[in-house]
Design an enzyme around this catalytic site. Structure first.
Site, PDB file in Angstrom:
ATOM      1  N   ARG A  40     -48.540 -70.624 -13.280  1.00 48.90           N
ATOM      2  CA  ARG A  40     -47.328 -70.500 -12.590  1.00 48.90           C
ATOM      3  C   ARG A  40     -46.207 -69.798 -13.118  1.00 48.90           C
ATOM      4  O   ARG A  40     -45.524 -68.951 -12.058  1.00 48.90           O
ATOM      5  CB  ARG A  40     -46.425 -71.948 -12.397  1.00 48.90           C
ATOM      6  CG  ARG A  40     -47.529 -73.120 -11.706  1.00 48.90           C
ATOM      7  CD  ARG A  40     -47.012 -74.189 -11.586  1.00 48.90           C
ATOM      8  NE  ARG A  40     -47.886 -75.015 -10.580  1.00 48.90           N
ATOM      9  CZ  ARG A  40     -47.920 -76.430 -10.344  1.00 48.90           C
ATOM     10  NH1 ARG A  40     -47.094 -77.114 -11.330  1.00 48.90           N
ATOM     11  NH2 ARG A  40     -48.718 -76.934  -9.638  1.00 48.90           N
ATOM     12  N   LYS A 201     -60.779 -89.574  -0.969  1.00 41.93           N
ATOM     13  CA  LYS A 201     -60.351 -90.495   0.262  1.00 41.93           C
ATOM     14  C   LYS A 201     -60.113 -89.877   1.283  1.00 41.93           C
ATOM     15  O   LYS A 201     -59.330 -89.003   1.537  1.00 41.93           O
ATOM     16  CB  LYS A 201     -59.136 -91.169  -0.472  1.00 41.93           C
ATOM     17  CG  LYS A 201     -59.523 -92.027  -1.747  1.00 41.93           C
ATOM     18  CD  LYS A 201     -58.152 -92.736  -1.948  1.00 41.93           C
ATOM     19  CE  LYS A 201     -58.458 -93.560  -3.175  1.00 41.93           C
ATOM     20  NZ  LYS A 201     -57.185 -94.340  -3.674  1.00 41.93           N
ATOM     21  N   GLY A 354     -54.994 -79.300  -4.876  1.00 37.58           N
ATOM     22  CA  GLY A 354     -54.915 -78.945  -6.515  1.00 37.58           C
ATOM     23  C   GLY A 354     -56.206 -79.089  -6.929  1.00 37.58           C
ATOM     24  O   GLY A 354     -56.720 -78.217  -7.659  1.00 37.58           O
ATOM     25  N   GLY A 377     -49.534 -80.474  -3.335  1.00 38.45           N
ATOM     26  CA  GLY A 377     -49.065 -81.304  -2.046  1.00 38.45           C
ATOM     27  C   GLY A 377     -48.589 -80.462  -1.020  1.00 38.45           C
ATOM     28  O   GLY A 377     -48.943 -80.935   0.051  1.00 38.45           O
TER      29      GLY A 377
HETATM   30  P1  ADP Z   1     -57.759 -81.850  -3.308  1.00 41.15           P
HETATM   31  O1  ADP Z   1     -56.766 -82.409  -4.601  1.00 41.15           O
HETATM   32  O2  ADP Z   1     -58.330 -80.477  -3.503  1.00 41.15           O
HETATM   33  O3  ADP Z   1     -56.921 -82.216  -2.158  1.00 41.15           O
HETATM   34  P2  ADP Z   1     -58.709 -84.497  -3.652  1.00 41.15           P
HETATM   35  O4  ADP Z   1     -57.750 -84.947  -4.489  1.00 41.15           O
HETATM   36  O5  ADP Z   1     -58.981 -85.036  -2.321  1.00 41.15           O
HETATM   37  O6  ADP Z   1     -58.812 -82.970  -3.395  1.00 41.15           O
HETATM   38  O7  ADP Z   1     -60.220 -84.879  -4.252  1.00 41.15           O
HETATM   39  C1  ADP Z   1     -60.741 -84.334  -5.586  1.00 41.15           C
HETATM   40  C2  ADP Z   1     -61.545 -85.506  -6.323  1.00 41.15           C
HETATM   41  O8  ADP Z   1     -62.549 -86.165  -5.422  1.00 41.15           O
HETATM   42  C3  ADP Z   1     -62.163 -85.059  -7.516  1.00 41.15           C
HETATM   43  O9  ADP Z   1     -61.572 -85.489  -8.622  1.00 41.15           O
HETATM   44  C4  ADP Z   1     -63.567 -85.273  -7.344  1.00 41.15           C
HETATM   45  O10 ADP Z   1     -64.228 -85.903  -8.445  1.00 41.15           O
HETATM   46  C5  ADP Z   1     -63.701 -86.393  -6.095  1.00 41.15           C
HETATM   47  N1  ADP Z   1     -64.904 -86.866  -5.428  1.00 41.15           N
HETATM   48  C6  ADP Z   1     -65.364 -85.863  -4.757  1.00 41.15           C
HETATM   49  N2  ADP Z   1     -66.485 -86.376  -4.475  1.00 41.15           N
HETATM   50  C7  ADP Z   1     -66.684 -87.588  -4.722  1.00 41.15           C
HETATM   51  C8  ADP Z   1     -67.679 -88.517  -4.702  1.00 41.15           C
HETATM   52  N3  ADP Z   1     -68.563 -88.470  -4.158  1.00 41.15           N
HETATM   53  N4  ADP Z   1     -67.396 -89.617  -5.330  1.00 41.15           N
HETATM   54  C9  ADP Z   1     -66.157 -90.003  -6.067  1.00 41.15           C
HETATM   55  N5  ADP Z   1     -65.246 -88.850  -6.233  1.00 41.15           N
HETATM   56  C10 ADP Z   1     -65.680 -87.862  -5.757  1.00 41.15           C
HETATM   57 MG    MG Z   2     -56.270 -83.941  -5.772  1.00 41.21          MG
END
Ligand code: ADP
Ligand code: MG
Length: 397
Positions: A40, A201, A354, A377
């Site tokens: 950063r 999620k 992230g 975020g």
């Molecule tokens: P971002 O930060 O890019 O928005 P998220 O926080 O929504 O992404 O999701 C990232 C997390 O989702 C990772 O830590 C990954 O391990 C988890 N993940 C992805 N697929 C699965 C799965 N099938 N079961 C459990 N966790 C998962």
């Molecule tokens: Mg995330």
């Protein structure tokens, strides 16, 4: 939201005192306080250098961690000043406070070409409350406000938004690139626009799904959230991640996509593990047929083919959320394949979120993408189509 904002190139900075909001919220080793990634700080250099080389006196500020309005020495920006000074090859004057006597004296004495770093803005209780008194005090130090802290633009805080009411306000190069690339992808994308949505999620991605359903031509669903879609269709998902409360929503999204003529792709198979562990036993099963005792941890090989095909002809790809548990190499295959496919398209490729940025970086595709958003975020709220207070407060072009 208007994405066309004035930048440092649109104003005269020579001889001016410039308050520059950076995102120096760096990760630190808990025990030693050592900065574990200076990404950063490095990312802020182009704007800082531009200002210094063009005769501005730079008063930089940032938050670090969550001191909650109290002075917490372990969250001092002093280590950042040291690292910034090494990177810039010049002294970074450190203030002992944010808008107190030391900051005011040092800001008043600052000469063109010099840089001062204020203490952690969140040492001030007014920061997160967007207190006008703090905004005015910050503004009184300078003649121009430049924001380059994209990671904080979704917050209406004194140093990220409030201060702009009292000074002419423009963006630095980091925010400008985010607005240019993500703003055009959302408002006038090169089509077809393919959105790839994954991660853990459904509930944390509702806003993103809703907004992208309005503008995308194709939506690809992967990752943990795909199992809620599968369960909603009556599939067997074993011990996979499930948000039962969101099954109805998942079905509605599928219907809405069909009504709008948006192609919505769901996994046709998954790589399952017999437990949530890097060395779990693995097997590939068709979607909706995951046996009890097993959980889907990655998209399967047929899904990879389907998704890579959908990406190949895209004009723009927006990707948020990994396709599987990429932190475990055995379940990073799907995420890696998508990254590889993106690196080979002629499409504008944008990574938001992230963990998604971390995945692309870790798998070695960071320099193959058009743009990796620097705000976790903030980039999600951007993709949700929300107004970002730290952008809205800047002068329109
Ligand atoms: P971002 O930060 O890019 O928005 P998220 O926080 O929504 O992404 O999701 C990232 C997390 O989702 C990772 O830590 C990954 O391990 C988890 N993940 C992805 N697929 C699965 C799965 N099938 N079961 C459990 N966790 C998962
Ligand atoms: Mg995330």
């Amino acid at each position: 939201m208007n994405y066309r904002k004035k930048t440092v190139l649109d104003v005269d900075v020579r001889g001016k005192k410039v308050l520059l909001r950076c995102d120096f919220n760096v990760p630190q080793d808990k025990a030693t306080g050592e900065i574990t990634s200076d990404k950063r700080i490095v990312a802020a250099l182009p704007t800082i250098r531009y200002l210094l080389e063009n005769g501005a006196a730079v008063i930089a500020c940032s938050h670090l961690g969550k001191p909650k309005g109290e002075v917490k020495p372990e969250l001092s920006l002093k280590p950042v000043a040291k690292r910034l000074s090494e990177l810039l090859g010049q002294e970074v004057i450190m203030a002992d406070d944010v808008v107190g006597p030391d900051a005011r004296a040092k800001a008043a004495a600052l000469q063109p070409g010099q840089i001062l770093l204020l203490e952690n803005t969140r040492f001030e209780p007014g920061e997160t409350k967007n207190d006008p008194e703090l905004s005015k005090a910050l503004a009184s130090l300078a003649e121009l406000y430049v924001s380059d802290a994209f990671g904080a633009v979704h917050r209406a805080h004194a140093s990220t938004a409030g201060v702009a009411a009292y000074l002419p306000a423009v963006s630095g190069f980091l925010i400008q690139k985010e607005l240019d690339v993500m703003g055009s992808a959302l408002s006038a994308p090169k089509r077809p626009l393919v959105a790839i949505l994954g991660g853990s999620k459904v509930s944390s991605k509702i806003g993103v799904i809703n907004n992208l359903l309005e503008i995308a031509d194709t939506i690809i669903i992967g990752g943990g959230m795909s199992y809620t879609f599968s369960a909603a269709k009556g599939g067997k998902i074993g011990d996979s991640l499930l948000e039962a409360d969101w099954e109805d929503y998942a079905n509605q999204m599928v219907e809405k996509a069909a009504e709008k003529g948006v192609k919505l792709l769901l996994p046709v198979d998954s790589v399952c593990g017999d437990r949530f562990a890097p060395d779990a036993e693995r097997k590939v099963v068709p979607a909706g047929q995951i046996p009890d005792g097993w959980q889907g941890l990655d998209i399967g090989p047929e899904t990879v083919k389907l998704y890579c095909g959908a990406v190949a002809g895209a004009g723009t790809v927006i990707w948020n959320g990994p396709m599987g548990v990429f932190e475990f190499p055995a379940f990073a295959v799907g995420t890696q394949a998508i990254a590889e496919a993106l690196s080979k398209t002629g499409a504008v490729t944008i990574i938001g979120g992230g963990d998604s940025a971390a995945a692309v970086d870790q798998l070695g595709y960071a320099d193959k993408m058009t743009h990796i958003s620097t705000g976790g975020g903030a980039s999600l709220e951007f993709l949700e189509g929300k107004e970002l207070p730290g952008v809205a407060c800047l002068l329109d072009k």
